[in-house]
Write an enzyme that holds these catalytic residues in place. Structure first.
Site, PDB file in Angstrom:
ATOM      1  N   SER A 114       0.819  -0.894   0.412  1.00  0.00           N
ATOM      2  CA  SER A 114      -0.016  -0.063   0.211  1.00  0.00           C
ATOM      3  C   SER A 114       0.662   1.118  -0.054  1.00  0.00           C
ATOM      4  O   SER A 114       1.935   0.805   0.297  1.00  0.00           O
ATOM      5  CB  SER A 114      -1.322   0.072   1.306  1.00  0.00           C
TER       6      SER A 114
ATOM      7  N   TYR B 206      -2.355  -1.604   9.870  1.00  0.00           N
ATOM      8  CA  TYR B 206      -1.886  -1.709   8.693  1.00  0.00           C
ATOM      9  C   TYR B 206      -0.951  -0.641   7.947  1.00  0.00           C
ATOM     10  O   TYR B 206      -0.113  -1.544   7.327  1.00  0.00           O
ATOM     11  CB  TYR B 206      -3.337  -0.443   7.843  1.00  0.00           C
TER      12      TYR B 206
END
Length: 260
Positions: free
Chosen positions: A142, A155
């Site tokens: 990401s 995350y």
């Protein structure tokens, strides 16, 4: 070159994973599909792919929080398909909350599924890839593997970990014909972020589309979300012979997010 290879894609019953499965199957690549579907639905999805693209398919709903389940998944894939030539670690989940109130169980779950599961699938795949002298490992990281954002401690930690894991495995496999890369998308139009968009719409009393625009442009200069298929097409390129010198990279697809 890729026709007849086998790809295992975690989290491939929706979003980026499902789009990637379609892109790879179009090239004659056999598929091991994985996701949190009831067994009958997963088997039916695999059958749809087999019929549409004339490829071999398999479905498994392994719980990626359990290393033993991952080992069973990998063994089943090799037994039924002969090999795992392409590994796409895509499965992931998200929870947003400040660090001081972040639930411990959410942290453990996100680290297990977004990071540890990739370690386990890679470890299970490498011996055969090395023996065959060819393999492609693509980890879906990401933009949050490169930068941080508030309320995303687990995350961001997991995705930074994926980028680091990618580099180490690439270094260890450079002489074995195995490339290892991570893709770092910005905003992707998947169900994973619908809750965030919905919360913004409610809090600011705007439409869902207006909330989506606000969310995207708060970080990313390109004012649109990426279609998951674009990532699938990039994965296909990374599997090609043209990309054989690209390894150990964290490759942004982030609408200039990290250019700022």
């Amino acid at each position: 070159m890729l026709n007849g290879k086998t790809a295992l894609i975690t989290g491939s019953t929706s979003g980026i994973g499902l789009a990637t499965a379609h892109v790879l199957a179009e090239q004659g690549i056999n598929l091991v599909l994985h996701g949190l579907l009831p067994e009958a639905e997963g088997i039916a999805l695999a059958a749809e792919f087999a019929e549409k693209y004339n490829v071999k398919t398999l479905f498994d709903g392994a719980n990626l929080m359990e290393p033993e389940a991952i080992e069973t998944l990998m063994t089943k894939a090799v037994t039924h398909m002969g090999a795992v030539d392409i590994l796409v670690n895509n499965a992931g989940l998200q929870h947003t909350e400040a660090v001081d109130t972040f639930p411990t169980n959410k942290w453990d779950m996100i680290i297990a599924i977004n990071l540890s599961a990739a370690f386990h699938t890679i470890q299970q795949s490498l011996p055969r890839m090395k023996a065959n002298g060819w393999g492609r490992i693509i980890n879906i990281a990401s933009v949050h593997g490169l930068v941080g954002s508030i309320h995303k401690a687990a995350y961001v930690a997991a995705k930074h970990g994926i980028v680091g894991l990618t580099k180490v495995v690439a270094l260890e496999c450079a002489e074995h014909g195995v490339t290892v890369n991570s893709i770092c998308p910005g905003w992707v139009d998947t169900p994973l972020i619908n809750t965030q968009i919905g919360n913004i719409a409610e809090q600011q009393d705007v439409t869902f589309e207006q909330a989506k625009y606000k969310l995207v442009t708060a970080k990313q200069p390109l004012p649109e979300m990426m279609n998951p298929r674009q990532i699938g097409e990039f994965i296909l390129f990374l599997c090609s012979d043209s990309a054989r010198s690209i390894t150990g990279s964290a490759l942004p697809m982030d609408g200039a997010w990290t250019a700022q």
